[in-house]
Design a protein around this motif. Sequence first.
Motif, PDB file in Angstrom:
ATOM      1  N   VAL A   1       0.846  -1.184   0.000  1.00 49.45           N
ATOM      2  CA  VAL A   1       0.000   0.000   0.000  1.00 49.45           C
ATOM      3  C   VAL A   1       0.881   1.233   0.000  1.00 49.45           C
ATOM      4  N   ARG A   2       0.909   1.921  -1.115  1.00 48.11           N
ATOM      5  CA  ARG A   2       1.726   3.135  -1.240  1.00 48.11           C
ATOM      6  C   ARG A   2       1.150   4.226  -0.352  1.00 48.11           C
ATOM      7  N   GLY A   3       2.017   4.893   0.397  1.00 50.66           N
ATOM      8  CA  GLY A   3       1.607   5.997   1.242  1.00 50.66           C
ATOM      9  C   GLY A   3       1.235   5.608   2.650  1.00 50.66           C
ATOM     10  N   ALA A   4       1.205   4.308   2.936  1.00 49.40           N
ATOM     11  CA  ALA A   4       0.784   3.865   4.263  1.00 49.40           C
ATOM     12  C   ALA A   4       1.847   4.197   5.311  1.00 49.40           C
ATOM     13  N   ALA A   5       1.391   4.457   6.528  1.00 47.93           N
ATOM     14  CA  ALA A   5       2.310   4.781   7.613  1.00 47.93           C
ATOM     15  C   ALA A   5       3.155   3.585   8.013  1.00 47.93           C
ATOM     16  N   ASP A   6       2.666   2.373   7.778  1.00 51.74           N
ATOM     17  CA  ASP A   6       3.439   1.167   8.028  1.00 51.74           C
ATOM     18  C   ASP A   6       3.001   0.100   7.032  1.00 51.74           C
ATOM     19  N   ALA A   7       3.817  -0.931   6.867  1.00 49.12           N
ATOM     20  CA  ALA A   7       3.632  -1.905   5.796  1.00 49.12           C
ATOM     21  C   ALA A   7       2.305  -2.647   5.878  1.00 49.12           C
ATOM     22  N   LEU A   8       1.816  -2.925   7.077  1.00 47.80           N
ATOM     23  CA  LEU A   8       0.588  -3.703   7.237  1.00 47.80           C
ATOM     24  C   LEU A   8      -0.644  -2.829   7.441  1.00 47.80           C
ATOM     25  N   VAL A   9      -0.469  -1.526   7.340  1.00 48.96           N
ATOM     26  CA  VAL A   9      -1.558  -0.571   7.547  1.00 48.96           C
ATOM     27  C   VAL A   9      -2.189  -0.778   8.930  1.00 48.96           C
ATOM     28  N   ASP A  10      -1.335  -1.017   9.903  1.00 49.45           N
ATOM     29  CA  ASP A  10      -1.826  -1.097  11.284  1.00 49.45           C
ATOM     30  C   ASP A  10      -2.159   0.292  11.813  1.00 49.45           C
ATOM     31  N   GLY A  11      -1.394   1.289  11.343  1.00 52.01           N
ATOM     32  CA  GLY A  11      -1.653   2.670  11.716  1.00 52.01           C
ATOM     33  C   GLY A  11      -2.022   3.484  10.489  1.00 52.01           C
ATOM     34  N   VAL A  12      -2.823   4.514  10.676  1.00 48.50           N
ATOM     35  CA  VAL A  12      -3.280   5.360   9.577  1.00 48.50           C
ATOM     36  C   VAL A  12      -3.085   6.825   9.975  1.00 48.50           C
ATOM     37  N   ARG A  13      -2.535   7.604   9.043  1.00 50.76           N
ATOM     38  CA  ARG A  13      -2.312   9.022   9.303  1.00 50.76           C
ATOM     39  C   ARG A  13      -3.584   9.805   8.985  1.00 50.76           C
ATOM     40  N   VAL A  14      -4.083  10.567   9.943  1.00 48.47           N
ATOM     41  CA  VAL A  14      -5.327  11.312   9.775  1.00 48.47           C
ATOM     42  C   VAL A  14      -5.122  12.766  10.182  1.00 48.47           C
ATOM     43  N   VAL A  15      -6.002  13.615   9.692  1.00 44.87           N
ATOM     44  CA  VAL A  15      -6.000  15.017  10.088  1.00 44.87           C
ATOM     45  C   VAL A  15      -6.470  15.112  11.533  1.00 44.87           C
ATOM     46  N   VAL A  16      -5.811  15.936  12.318  1.00 44.45           N
ATOM     47  CA  VAL A  16      -6.206  16.103  13.711  1.00 44.45           C
ATOM     48  C   VAL A  16      -7.654  16.591  13.765  1.00 44.45           C
TER      49      VAL A  16
END
Length: 527
Positions: free
Chosen positions: A470-485
Motif C-alpha cells: 500500500v503506497r503511502g501507508a504509515a506502516d507496511a501492514l496498515v496497522d496505523g493510519v495518518r489522519v487530520v487532527v
Amino acid sequence: MTTTTPYADAIRRFAARDLQRLNVPGHSADPAAAPLLADFFGDDVLRYDVEPLLDGIDKGSDNPLEEARAAAARAWGARRTWFLTNGASEANRMTALALAAFRTPDEIVVAQRSAHSSFFDGIILGGLDPRFVTPTIDEHHGINHGVTPAAMREALEGVDAKAAYIISPSYFGAVADVEGIAAVCHEAGVPLIVDAAWAAHFGFHPALPAHPIALGADLVVSSTHKMGGSLTQSAMLHLAEGPYAEELEPLIDRAFMFTQSTSASSLLLASLDLARATLEDGHDRIAASLAAAAELRDAVRATGRFPIVSDGFDAFPDIVAHDPLRVSIDVGAAGLHGHTVREELLRTAGIMTEISTGSCIVAFVGPGTTPDAARFVAALEALQPVGDLAARGGIGSIALPKTGPAVMRPRDAAFAHTEIIPAEDAVGRVSADSLAAYPPGIPNVLPGEILTAETIAFLRGIAATPGGYVRGAADALVDGVRVVVESPAQHAPIRPKTTRIGTADARSRTGLRRAVTPSPVKEQVPA
C-alpha cells in the motif's frame, strides 16, 4: 525504413574520444576506479554515463538532444515532446503543476477517479480541486476500466473546470473512446489530458490502437519504458498541436524545470532516443509479438480452466478497443488466488507477469518479444487451488471499496496537522495520506476524504497478501493510519468561508472546500 538516433549517436561519439575525465560522475569512466560497476554493467556503460551541458550533446542550438526530442514528436505526431528521467510520474506531476497556472483562477480539474497516484501527487502540489468522473466497473473481476463520452459530458456540466483527465488504456489494456471524449471536452472549452502510460507502442502497427494524440488528446503522458522499450524510469510527455497548445507549452516548460533532475541520466535519455527509433523500424517485430500474444491467449483458452478477461470487454460501454499485447487471465475461475499465482509463477517457474488482482493476472508481451506459450501454459496448468494458492474467501469477486466523501482539498489535508492512530480507530476520520494498493497504484483513498471501514479493511487485506503493498501507508501492514487532527466539523463536508472580491463571491484560501462531493466510486483492486 532506417531512422537515426541523434542523441544516442552523440553519446557514443563522445564516449569513443580519448578523454581525461576530471569531473563527475565520480567513476570517471575508469573501470579501475569502479571495478564493481564495470563488472556488473560493462565498461561501455561507464563511458556512456556523462554529465549534462556538453557541447555537441545537449548544449547549444540544434543540439542532438533537441534533435532527438523533435524526432520523438514527429514519431508520435506531437507538437512537442519532453524527455523525462523521473518516469511518467514526473509527467503527471508536471501536468498538474501546469494546470494550476492554466487560464482560470479556479482550481477545478475533472479527473477519472482511477487515476494513478502520481497525478494526485501533482494535484496536491498544485493545490488543485479535483472533481471526479466515475469509470465503469467490472464487478466480477474487481477491475475499473474507463469513462464514456457521456460520463465526461455529465461531469463537465455546470463545472468551471480547467481541464479533463482520463486514463487510456487501462492496466488490462481496455481502450476508451478518446476521440469522443476529446470532442466533449473541446465542446466544453477544456483540454483533454490522457494518461497513456501503457500506450507508447500504439500507432506503430496497423493492428494496434491509434495513439491518443491522433484521436484529439491535447496532452499525453507516456511511460515509454513500459511498452516502448526504453530503460526503466524513462518517459515522455507529448503536447498536441491543438487549440490549447500555445497556452500550455510555456507552463509545461516551467513545470519541467521544477520537476526534472538537473543531472538527468544520459543513459535514460539515450534509451528514449533508441526506443523511438526501434518502434519506428519495428513493424515486423511488432507483428511477431502480436502473433505470439494471440498464440498465448489461444493456449490459455485451450486449457479450459482459465478464461481470458478481455474476451468479455464488449460488455462495457466505455471500451472501444483492446491492446492485443496484453494477455489477461482469470485464474479465480480455476479456484486460484491471483496475487499468489503471480508470486508462485516467478518462484517455481521463473515466469514474471506484470500485474495481478485477487482473481486475475496480466501478462504483457513487449513489442518485439515472442514468449514461449508452451512454457507459460505448462506452469499455469501445474498450479492447483490448495494452500495459499486457493482463492481466499471470494476475494477475487468482492466489490471494490467505495470512497468516502471529500471534505477537504487534497493539498490542505496532506499538509495539515496530523496524527497516526490505529487503523480500527481511523474509520470516519479524514485521511492525510493518499493510500493506493500496489500494483497498480490507483488511490483507494485521497487526502481530504473520509476513511471508511470498507476501504481500511480492503487495504489491510491487500497489505497482508503475497506481493501486496500500500503506497503511502504509515506502516507496511496498515496497522496505523495518518489522519487530520480532529476538528468539531470533522464528520461532515465542510463549507468554506467566502470573501468578497469585487462584486463576486470567491472561496477563501483556507483550503476547506464547498459541500460538493464526488459520487462514490469503487476503486481498483491492485492490478
